[in-house]
Motif scaffolding. Structure first.
Motif, PDB file in Angstrom:
ATOM      1  N   HIS A 103      60.518 -16.399 -14.268  1.00 30.15           N
ATOM      2  CA  HIS A 103      61.423 -16.434 -13.473  1.00 30.15           C
ATOM      3  C   HIS A 103      61.641 -15.546 -12.352  1.00 30.15           C
ATOM      4  O   HIS A 103      62.167 -15.805 -11.095  1.00 30.15           O
ATOM      5  CB  HIS A 103      62.899 -16.591 -14.090  1.00 30.15           C
ATOM      6  CG  HIS A 103      64.185 -17.424 -13.344  1.00 30.15           C
ATOM      7  ND1 HIS A 103      64.824 -16.630 -12.427  1.00 30.15           N
ATOM      8  CD2 HIS A 103      64.409 -18.354 -13.058  1.00 30.15           C
ATOM      9  CE1 HIS A 103      65.714 -17.333 -11.969  1.00 30.15           C
ATOM     10  NE2 HIS A 103      65.368 -18.589 -12.456  1.00 30.15           N
ATOM     11  N   GLN A 104      61.607 -14.226 -12.506  1.00 31.00           N
ATOM     12  CA  GLN A 104      61.396 -13.169 -11.506  1.00 31.00           C
ATOM     13  C   GLN A 104      60.355 -13.347 -10.584  1.00 31.00           C
ATOM     14  O   GLN A 104      60.731 -13.502  -9.564  1.00 31.00           O
ATOM     15  CB  GLN A 104      61.532 -11.751 -12.409  1.00 31.00           C
ATOM     16  CG  GLN A 104      61.430 -10.756 -11.202  1.00 31.00           C
ATOM     17  CD  GLN A 104      62.582 -10.189 -10.431  1.00 31.00           C
ATOM     18  OE1 GLN A 104      62.900  -9.269 -10.440  1.00 31.00           O
ATOM     19  NE2 GLN A 104      63.579 -11.044 -10.156  1.00 31.00           N
ATOM     20  N   ILE A 105      59.215 -13.733 -11.033  1.00 32.67           N
ATOM     21  CA  ILE A 105      58.175 -13.933 -10.143  1.00 32.67           C
ATOM     22  C   ILE A 105      58.411 -15.290  -9.383  1.00 32.67           C
ATOM     23  O   ILE A 105      58.002 -15.169  -8.007  1.00 32.67           O
ATOM     24  CB  ILE A 105      56.836 -13.790 -10.969  1.00 32.67           C
ATOM     25  CG1 ILE A 105      56.629 -12.631 -11.519  1.00 32.67           C
ATOM     26  CG2 ILE A 105      55.924 -14.551  -9.946  1.00 32.67           C
ATOM     27  CD1 ILE A 105      55.551 -12.535 -12.430  1.00 32.67           C
ATOM     28  N   ASP A 106      58.746 -16.271 -10.032  1.00 32.11           N
ATOM     29  CA  ASP A 106      59.095 -17.596  -9.205  1.00 32.11           C
ATOM     30  C   ASP A 106      60.227 -17.364  -7.983  1.00 32.11           C
ATOM     31  O   ASP A 106      59.905 -17.977  -7.191  1.00 32.11           O
ATOM     32  CB  ASP A 106      59.708 -18.795 -10.310  1.00 32.11           C
ATOM     33  CG  ASP A 106      58.345 -18.986 -11.018  1.00 32.11           C
ATOM     34  OD1 ASP A 106      57.348 -18.966 -10.896  1.00 32.11           O
ATOM     35  OD2 ASP A 106      58.801 -19.813 -12.181  1.00 32.11           O
ATOM     36  N   THR A 107      61.076 -16.565  -8.334  1.00 30.53           N
ATOM     37  CA  THR A 107      62.087 -16.473  -7.419  1.00 30.53           C
ATOM     38  C   THR A 107      61.747 -15.623  -6.237  1.00 30.53           C
ATOM     39  O   THR A 107      61.947 -16.057  -5.219  1.00 30.53           O
ATOM     40  CB  THR A 107      63.565 -16.103  -8.181  1.00 30.53           C
ATOM     41  OG1 THR A 107      63.901 -17.002  -9.265  1.00 30.53           O
ATOM     42  CG2 THR A 107      64.676 -16.041  -7.171  1.00 30.53           C
ATOM     43  N   ASN A 108      61.495 -14.226  -6.685  1.00 23.06           N
ATOM     44  CA  ASN A 108      61.254 -13.274  -5.674  1.00 23.06           C
ATOM     45  C   ASN A 108      60.056 -13.274  -4.819  1.00 23.06           C
ATOM     46  O   ASN A 108      60.047 -13.172  -3.738  1.00 23.06           O
ATOM     47  CB  ASN A 108      61.676 -11.935  -6.128  1.00 23.06           C
ATOM     48  CG  ASN A 108      62.724 -11.422  -6.503  1.00 23.06           C
ATOM     49  OD1 ASN A 108      63.724 -12.377  -6.679  1.00 23.06           O
ATOM     50  ND2 ASN A 108      63.105 -10.053  -6.595  1.00 23.06           N
TER      51      ASN A 108
END
Length: 297
Positions: A103-108
Motif C-alpha cells: 500500500h505504501q508503494i502503491d500510494t507514494n
C-alpha cells in the motif's frame, strides 16, 4: 498576475489544504482530490466553481488517468500539477506487513508516477506547464525506522529527475519539493506504524515509534511559509530541480551529501581501475549516457 489553474492531490489537510486555501484566496482556480468530499464543504461553499473536487485514493492507480482527464475538462487547462497526496509508513522493515508495504508503494510511488504520466499528454498539448512533486528530506537522507517511506521518496525523486530531462523540450518544468519536519498533522494523523516486534526494542528504528507517540514534540518548519515557497517556485525560470525547505532539511541533506561525496572521492582510484582502459585515460572515455545527462543541478 494572471489567474492560474492548479491540480493538487490531497487537499483535505496539510500542505495540500494550505496551498488550496492560499491559491483560491488570491483568485486562482483549483482542482483538488480528497478521499472524503465532506471535509471540503466549507471551502467549496466559499469558492464555488473556482474549486473543483473529486474523490481519489491514490493507491487505486487505475482511476488516476480518468481523474486527470476530468480535471482538465473542468478547468480547461492546468498550469501547475502538484503531486502532494501520500503518507508515511514507519517501523523497522521486518515489522511491516506485506499489505502495508504494497500500500505504501502503491500510494507514494506508483500513484505519483501514474499521476505525472497521466498529466504529460495534456501538458504537452497545451505547450507546457509545471509539475511539483512533494518528496521530503527523506528522499535524500535515510533514518532507521523509515525504510519503506524512504524507498518511495528516493524512488519518486529518481523518476522525476529523469522525467524532467525528458520533457523540458516541451516547456514542462519539474521541481522536487524536499521539506523537513513541518507543523502539520503528518506525524500524528497521516503516519502509520507497523506491528511491534519486541526484538526491535534494542534497534535505533524504535526511535520513530517514540517520535510519533510524543505529541508534545514540535517540528521546526512553518507549513505556511513552506507552501508560499512552493507557490513562488512556479515563477522561477528555469524551474528549480529541487527545493529544500526547513533548516533541518538543509542540515541533514548537506551532511548526507557531503559524506557521500567524501566516500565517493575515496573510491576514485578503484573506480577508474575497473575500466577496460584502466589508468590515466580512463576518465576521458565518453559513456553512452554522456550526451543525455543534464548539467543543471
Amino acid at each position: 498576475m494572471a489567474q492560474r489553474h492548479w491540480l493538487i492531490t490531497g487537499v483535505s489537510s496539510g500542505f495540500g489544504r494550505i496551498m488550496a486555501e492560499r491559491l483560491l484566496a488570491r483568485g486562482d482556480r483549483v482542482a483538488g482530490t480528497v478521499r472524503d468530499l465532506s471535509v471540503m464543504d466549507g471551502l467549496k461553499a466559499q469558492y464555488g466553481e473556482r474549486l473543483w473536487l473529486t474523490k481519489l485514493d491514490l493507491s487505486e492507480t487505475g482511476t488516476i488517468r480518468d481523474m486527470v482527464d476530468r480535471a482538465w475538462g473542468a478547468l480547461g487547462r492546468v498550469d501547475v500539477v502538484v503531486s502532494n497526496a501520500g503518507y508515511g509508513l514507519m517501523g523497522a522493515a521486518e515489522e511491516l506487513t506485506d499489505e502495508q508495504v504494497c500500500h505504501q508503494i502503491d500510494t507514494n510511488l506508483l500513484g505519483s508516477i501514474q499521476l505525472i504520466r497521466a498529466t504529460l499528454p495534456h501538458l504537452r498539448a497545451q505547450g507546457g506547464g509545471r509539475i511539483l512533486q512533494l518528496s521530503s528530506m527523506g528522499g535524500q537522507v535515510a533514518f532507521p525506522g523509515g525504510s519503506l517511506y524512504h524507498a518511495t521518496k528516493w524512488g519518486v525523486e529518481g523518476f522525476v529527475e529523469a522525467v524532467a530531462q525528458e520533457v523540458e523540450v516541451f516547456g514542462i518544468g519539474c521541481t522536487i519539493i524536499e521539506p523537513g519536519g513541518a507543523r502539520t498533522d503528518f506525524r500524528h494523523r497521516s503516519a502509520r506504524l507497523g506491528p511491534v516486534l519486541a526484538a526491535y526494542d534494542a534497534s535505533p528504528s524504535r526511535m520513530v515509534n517514540r517520535v510519533i507517540a510524543d505529541t508534545n514534540r514540535l517540528s521546526p518548519g512553518d507549513p505556511v511559509k513552506m507552501v508560499e515557497a512552493m507557490i513562488a517556485s512556479v515563477d522561477q525560470t528555469p524551474a528549480p530541480r529541487r527545493l529544500a525547505l526547513g533548516s533541518d532539511a538543509y542540515r541533514a541533506m548537506h551532511a548526507q551529501l557531503s559524506a557521500r561525496l567524501e566516500a565517493l572521492g575515496a573510491q576514485r582510484e578503484l573506480a577508474c581501475s575497473t575500466d577496460v582502459l584502466a589508468g590515466p585515460d580512463a576518465e576521458s572515455a565518453q559513456p553512452w549516457y554522456a550526451a543525455t545527462v543534464s548539467k543543471r543541478p
